[in-house]
Write a protein that holds these residues in place. Structure first.
Motif, mmCIF file in Angstrom:
data_model
loop_
_atom_site.group_PDB
_atom_site.id
_atom_site.type_symbol
_atom_site.label_atom_id
_atom_site.label_comp_id
_atom_site.label_asym_id
_atom_site.label_seq_id
_atom_site.Cartn_x
_atom_site.Cartn_y
_atom_site.Cartn_z
ATOM 1 N N PHE A 57 0.816 -1.209 0.000
ATOM 2 C CA PHE A 57 0.000 0.000 0.000
ATOM 3 C C PHE A 57 0.850 1.260 0.000
ATOM 4 C CE2 PHE A 57 -3.179 -3.055 1.380
ATOM 5 C CZ PHE A 57 -4.278 -2.650 0.642
ATOM 6 N N VAL A 58 2.063 1.190 0.553
ATOM 7 C CA VAL A 58 2.991 2.327 0.551
ATOM 8 C C VAL A 58 4.369 1.800 0.214
ATOM 9 C CG1 VAL A 58 4.037 4.174 1.905
ATOM 10 C CG2 VAL A 58 1.647 3.559 2.298
ATOM 11 N N PRO A 59 4.919 2.095 -0.938
ATOM 12 C CA PRO A 59 4.265 2.729 -2.070
ATOM 13 C C PRO A 59 3.208 1.794 -2.651
ATOM 14 C CG PRO A 59 6.408 1.906 -2.752
ATOM 15 C CD PRO A 59 6.290 1.672 -1.271
ATOM 16 N N LEU A 60 2.231 2.366 -3.326
ATOM 17 C CA LEU A 60 1.141 1.580 -3.891
ATOM 18 C C LEU A 60 1.661 0.825 -5.111
ATOM 19 C CD1 LEU A 60 -1.832 0.899 -3.666
ATOM 20 C CD2 LEU A 60 -2.312 2.801 -5.206
ATOM 21 N N ARG A 61 1.626 -0.496 -5.001
ATOM 22 C CA ARG A 61 2.116 -1.303 -6.119
ATOM 23 C C ARG A 61 1.696 -2.752 -5.942
ATOM 24 N NH1 ARG A 61 8.546 -1.894 -4.777
ATOM 25 N NH2 ARG A 61 8.259 -2.645 -2.666
ATOM 26 N N LEU A 62 1.667 -3.460 -7.058
ATOM 27 C CA LEU A 62 1.506 -4.902 -7.083
ATOM 28 C C LEU A 62 2.821 -5.442 -7.617
ATOM 29 C CD1 LEU A 62 -0.335 -7.384 -6.730
ATOM 30 C CD2 LEU A 62 -0.911 -7.149 -9.141
ATOM 31 N N VAL A 63 3.524 -6.192 -6.791
ATOM 32 C CA VAL A 63 4.871 -6.637 -7.110
ATOM 33 C C VAL A 63 4.852 -8.110 -7.508
ATOM 34 C CG1 VAL A 63 7.221 -6.892 -6.229
ATOM 35 C CG2 VAL A 63 5.820 -4.976 -5.478
ATOM 36 N N CYS A 64 5.443 -8.401 -8.650
ATOM 37 C CA CYS A 64 5.620 -9.777 -9.102
ATOM 38 C C CYS A 64 7.069 -10.167 -8.804
ATOM 39 C CB CYS A 64 5.347 -9.891 -10.595
ATOM 40 S SG CYS A 64 3.714 -9.283 -11.073
ATOM 41 N N GLU A 65 7.247 -11.310 -8.144
ATOM 42 C CA GLU A 65 8.575 -11.740 -7.725
ATOM 43 C C GLU A 65 9.065 -12.863 -8.632
ATOM 44 O OE1 GLU A 65 7.579 -12.766 -3.722
ATOM 45 O OE2 GLU A 65 7.791 -10.705 -3.034
#
Length: 159
Positions: A103-111
């Motif tokens: 949520f902070v930073p707002l992101r959807l992370v692919c690992e």
């Protein structure tokens, strides 16, 4: 059931909806207040400190609007669509091992298996814009506080 150890978790939908339900009326109230500052009754009471306060609040409103826009991008994509976005943007030959939502930073992370990660779904301008408007809001608040203090200090010395 999704646990904290689940490598394929996105954003917690409870938190996502809570933030949306709190931030949306806050933004509306902030915009209503800022619009009231342009009325004829508010004009005579306008001081430099109040103008800078309103600039700061306008920056907060802009940041809140941009953050909500990023949240809406996440809200309208289900787990399957998020997984497809991760697949679509993965580096050549990379193996996906997880996904997480911040949520902070707002992101959807692919690992990726080699330890790298990359963001998808949330537009690239959201977090830099939030940084700029946060700095502007802090600057406006600091100038407003300084001008307010300077305006009050001579009046206190006379009394």
């Amino acid at each position: 059931m999704i646990t904290a150890a689940d490598p394929w978790q996105g954003h917690d939908t409870t938190v996502l909806f809570t933030v949306l339900l709190v931030a949306t009326p806050s933004l509306v109230a902030l915009l209503a207040y800022l619009c009231s500052r342009f009325t004829g009754r508010a004009r005579p009471r306008r001081t430099p400190a109040r103008v800078w306060r309103d600039v700061s609040l306008a920056a907060v409103a802009a940041g809140l609007a941009v953050y909500l826009w990023g949240l809406l991008d996440l809200l309208f994509l289900g787990d399957q669509e998020q997984a497809q976005e991760c697949e679509r943007h993965k580096p050549d030959g990379a193996v996906l091992v997880g996904r997480r939502g911040d949520f902070v930073p707002l992101r959807l992370v692919c690992e990726v298996a080699d330890g790298r990660d990359y963001s998808v779904v949330v537009p690239g301008y959201v977090n830099p814009t939030l940084t700029v408007v946060l700095v502007l809001a802090l600057l406006g608040a600091a100038v407003s506080a300084f001008l307010h203090h300077r305006q009050r200090t001579p009046a206190q010395k006379k009394g």
